[in-house]
Design an enzyme around this catalytic site. Structure first.
Site, PDB file in Angstrom:
ATOM      1  N   THR A  74      -7.088  -4.171  -0.986  1.00  0.00           N
ATOM      2  CA  THR A  74      -8.465  -3.675  -1.006  1.00  0.00           C
ATOM      3  C   THR A  74      -8.499  -2.180  -1.310  1.00  0.00           C
ATOM      4  O   THR A  74      -9.303  -1.715  -2.124  1.00  0.00           O
ATOM      5  CB  THR A  74      -9.157  -3.967   0.330  1.00  0.00           C
ATOM      6  OG1 THR A  74      -9.200  -5.378   0.538  1.00  0.00           O
ATOM      7  CG2 THR A  74     -10.585  -3.419   0.341  1.00  0.00           C
ATOM      8  N   LEU A 158     -14.246  -5.566   7.760  1.00  0.00           N
ATOM      9  CA  LEU A 158     -13.223  -5.549   8.804  1.00  0.00           C
ATOM     10  C   LEU A 158     -13.757  -4.907  10.081  1.00  0.00           C
ATOM     11  O   LEU A 158     -13.522  -5.410  11.184  1.00  0.00           O
ATOM     12  CB  LEU A 158     -11.981  -4.810   8.316  1.00  0.00           C
ATOM     13  CG  LEU A 158     -11.272  -5.430   7.111  1.00  0.00           C
ATOM     14  CD1 LEU A 158     -10.038  -4.606   6.736  1.00  0.00           C
ATOM     15  CD2 LEU A 158     -10.867  -6.873   7.394  1.00  0.00           C
ATOM     16  N   ARG A 234      -5.383   3.606   6.891  1.00  0.00           N
ATOM     17  CA  ARG A 234      -4.484   4.438   6.093  1.00  0.00           C
ATOM     18  C   ARG A 234      -3.928   5.547   6.984  1.00  0.00           C
ATOM     19  O   ARG A 234      -4.663   6.153   7.770  1.00  0.00           O
ATOM     20  CB  ARG A 234      -5.213   5.045   4.887  1.00  0.00           C
ATOM     21  CG  ARG A 234      -5.524   4.052   3.774  1.00  0.00           C
ATOM     22  CD  ARG A 234      -4.263   3.584   3.082  1.00  0.00           C
ATOM     23  NE  ARG A 234      -4.519   2.712   1.931  1.00  0.00           N
ATOM     24  CZ  ARG A 234      -4.556   1.386   1.991  1.00  0.00           C
ATOM     25  NH1 ARG A 234      -4.368   0.769   3.159  1.00  0.00           N
ATOM     26  NH2 ARG A 234      -4.768   0.676   0.892  1.00  0.00           N
ATOM     27  N   GLU A 263       5.001   5.996   3.530  1.00  0.00           N
ATOM     28  CA  GLU A 263       5.481   4.642   3.797  1.00  0.00           C
ATOM     29  C   GLU A 263       6.521   4.222   2.766  1.00  0.00           C
ATOM     30  O   GLU A 263       6.245   4.301   1.563  1.00  0.00           O
ATOM     31  CB  GLU A 263       4.306   3.655   3.793  1.00  0.00           C
ATOM     32  CG  GLU A 263       3.322   3.914   4.912  1.00  0.00           C
ATOM     33  CD  GLU A 263       2.133   2.967   4.920  1.00  0.00           C
ATOM     34  OE1 GLU A 263       1.399   2.960   5.918  1.00  0.00           O
ATOM     35  OE2 GLU A 263       1.919   2.250   3.913  1.00  0.00           O
ATOM     36  N   HIS A 285       2.834  -1.652   8.593  1.00  0.00           N
ATOM     37  CA  HIS A 285       1.753  -1.955   7.641  1.00  0.00           C
ATOM     38  C   HIS A 285       1.677  -3.462   7.379  1.00  0.00           C
ATOM     39  O   HIS A 285       1.645  -3.918   6.228  1.00  0.00           O
ATOM     40  CB  HIS A 285       1.954  -1.194   6.330  1.00  0.00           C
ATOM     41  CG  HIS A 285       0.676  -0.974   5.581  1.00  0.00           C
ATOM     42  ND1 HIS A 285       0.401   0.180   4.898  1.00  0.00           N
ATOM     43  CD2 HIS A 285      -0.411  -1.768   5.398  1.00  0.00           C
ATOM     44  CE1 HIS A 285      -0.789   0.102   4.334  1.00  0.00           C
ATOM     45  NE2 HIS A 285      -1.301  -1.082   4.615  1.00  0.00           N
ATOM     46  N   VAL A 286       1.616  -4.224   8.468  1.00  0.00           N
ATOM     47  CA  VAL A 286       1.576  -5.681   8.345  1.00  0.00           C
ATOM     48  C   VAL A 286       0.315  -6.297   8.945  1.00  0.00           C
ATOM     49  O   VAL A 286       0.204  -7.522   9.028  1.00  0.00           O
ATOM     50  CB  VAL A 286       2.816  -6.335   9.003  1.00  0.00           C
ATOM     51  CG1 VAL A 286       4.070  -6.037   8.212  1.00  0.00           C
ATOM     52  CG2 VAL A 286       2.972  -5.886  10.464  1.00  0.00           C
TER      53      VAL A 286
END
Length: 319
Positions: A74, A158, A234, A263, A285-286
């Site tokens: 996204t 979200l 982020r 990352e 980041h999962v």
């Protein structure tokens, strides 16, 4: 015939099915791509697929054949969208695929911190339960989510889903107004008021020049209730060095982060120092990456490609 290049296929799990588009094409995929490899690998491409590989203005000017950048996520902050617009390159993304996985991960992080799950798990493994001499012990204070106040930054899909789950737990939800505005319209609450009232603050907004370091030293010092900080959006939304100081000084009670400003973070990165703290959880980041969500992403990615070629583009990212 379109030449499609997927720059970072390894950002999707191997078991995710990635169908090929129905139109005539040549497909090339790379597990990973460094910034230095971008131009060479996209030189013949008309369609580029990237998840996190940066597409800079400098690279784009060397890719005159490129017509579409499909971001397999996204967030589109990895792409210079202004440069794409100048060159007539369309940018499209993937939407609504993570409406369950990210909110569930957010609530899991929140619960893990409030209920001290990892602290108690580790102490049980170390033999503390037997040493306590009774059926329970109270080394790590537990707090309920019910009755607490959740500040939410970002009222997209979200954020709204997190709000629904939080309200089911009995939390009061405050939608944070834009930073710097003192007067906002319902359902928003002024930024400073959210900072002063929240017990948990969760970030669900995109990274832009305006939101970079949205939370820094001044914000942490404006939080009298010492809230938990949750970030599944982020990494650069938070000044991580300032967060480290805030934890040192007890300005916040803990933090749960699924993202970092770099990352993967190298061993000397501040995120890795944060990860060593008992009141910090760092996941790689999962939050987005449930099996179901990854498959929805992959299916929609092919739909984006087919819609573009058919002249009916979908999910165009704004400049």
């Amino acid at each position: 015939m379109h030449h499609i290049v997927f720059l970072d296929r390894a950002t999707l799990a191997p078991e995710v099915r990635l169908q090929r588009p129905a139109f005539a094409h040549h497909w090339t995929e790379h597990e990973r791509t460094t910034p230095e490899q971008v131009v060479d690998r996209l030189r013949q491409a008309t369609i580029a697929i990237t998840n996190k590989v940066p597409l800079t203005a400098q690279a784009l000017t060397q890719l005159p054949q490129l017509r579409l950048v499909a971001v397999a996520a996204t967030g589109t902050d990895c792409v210079d969208k202004a440069a794409c617009a100048r060159q007539g390159v369309m940018v499209c993304n993937i939407r609504s695929y993570a409406v369950h996985t990210v909110p569930e991960h957010t609530m899991a992080l929140m619960l893990a911190l409030q209920r001290q799950l990892f602290a108690y798990r580790d102490s049980v493994r170390a033999g503390r339960w037997w040493d306590s001499g009774q059926f329970c012990y109270f080394d790590h204070p537990i707090a309920d989510l019910a009755g607490s106040t959740l500040g939410l930054v970002g009222r997209g899909e979200l954020g709204r889903r997190v709000a629904a789950l939080a309200q089911a737990f009995g939390m009061q939800v405050l939608w944070a107004g834009r930073k710097g505005l003192t007067r906002v319209e319902p359902p928003y609450t002024p930024w400073d008021e959210v900072l002063s009232r929240c017990d948990v603050l969760s970030l669900h907004c995109p990274l832009t020049p305006e939101t970079r370091h949205l939370l820094a030293e001044a914000e942490f010092r404006a939080m009298p209730r010492r809230p938990l900080i949750i970030n599944t959006a982020r990494g650069a939304l938070i000044d991580e060095v300032a967060l480290e100081r805030a934890l040192d000084e007890g300005l916040v009670s803990g933090a749960a982060l699924d993202v970092a400003s770099t990352e993967p973070p190298p061993p000397e990165h501040v995120a890795m120092r944060l990860a060593q703290r008992p009141n910090v959880i760092l996941t790689p980041h999962v939050a987005w990456a449930s099996r179901q969500a990854q498959q929805r992403l992959a299916d929609q990615l092919i739909q984006v490609l087919e819609a573009f070629v058919a002249g009916r583009p979908m999910n165009q990212a704004s400049h």
